[in-house]
Design a protein around this motif. Sequence first.
Motif: not given
Length: 329
Positions: A82-95
């Motif tokens: 999925e790419g390294v950026r997949s490790l930031l999925n859901g970041f906005s919802a997490s905040m």
Amino acid sequence: MTTPLTTAPLEEKASKLDGRNRTSSSKNYALKYVAAAISNMAASGVSNPLDIIKVRQQLRTQTPGSRANAFWSVGVEMARVEGVRSLLNGFSASMLREVVYSGLRLGSYEFFKDTFHDMSKGALSRDGLALKVSAAAVAATVGSALANPADLVKVRMQAHYPLGSPYRNMRHAFASIWQEGARAATSTAPSAAVAGGLRALYRGVDATTVRGIILSVSQICSYDQVKQILKQRGIMEEGIGLHLTASMFAGLFCSITSNPVDVVKVRLMNDKAREFDGVVDCIKTIMRREGPGAFFKGFSMCWARLGTHTIVTFLIFERVRLLLGLEAM
């Protein structure tokens, strides 16, 4: 001509003083909420990749101990496929979740401590666990219930989708889940669609609330208690060293107590096919299919994530309090 001196009645003076004290206390509680929200957002930003790997582990149904479910296997597979950026999925919802959930559960902890202490007229000792557990439980209940939609969206955005994520962003995820619930409504009435949308966003709220209470009681109370013991026995003084030590104990303790509930919560929130009929059915199904060890799936990542989150949270929380002119927790 001299102006005669007047003396305000004692009751009037006391009323003014009490009003100023209440205003000052309300301001302090608001600042504590701000400090809690800031510290938890920072901690969540640091631990978000670990949180995603933990969620992926908890959603898998391999037998306990399977190498394919090891945290390094999941992380490497995510980065490769999925790419390294997949490790930031859901970041906005997490905040968003941290602002509501963690801001309330940590930021209102001392408010409820003070309130319950006053209500008990001193029967509940400020140093006693009973007062701390009661305050943490109520604060977590309020925070968990209000933040459930953001928590659910975060889990959905972090889950794996072989054909690609169906959610473009956080707002689209909220709208999609709402529509999912509205379509499932048995009636065509507008009120039924609204109720269905709310039910969809609040799916798993019982597990979320139980997890929030267990995590908050074990995390906040253990941090408070360890700090108190170390200071009272003269082992450590207020400062970064004490905050680091107490937060390390708190991170381990809350990871052990909350992981089983977290597994159930994640499974329920990602259950778009409505396979589970509530918390009890989910627990029974996991026990029957995967065994009791399944409730500790993702524990290494849970500890890494919660341990990191707890340490960063309390170190920043205490520092922000100091900057805002508040005393240490």
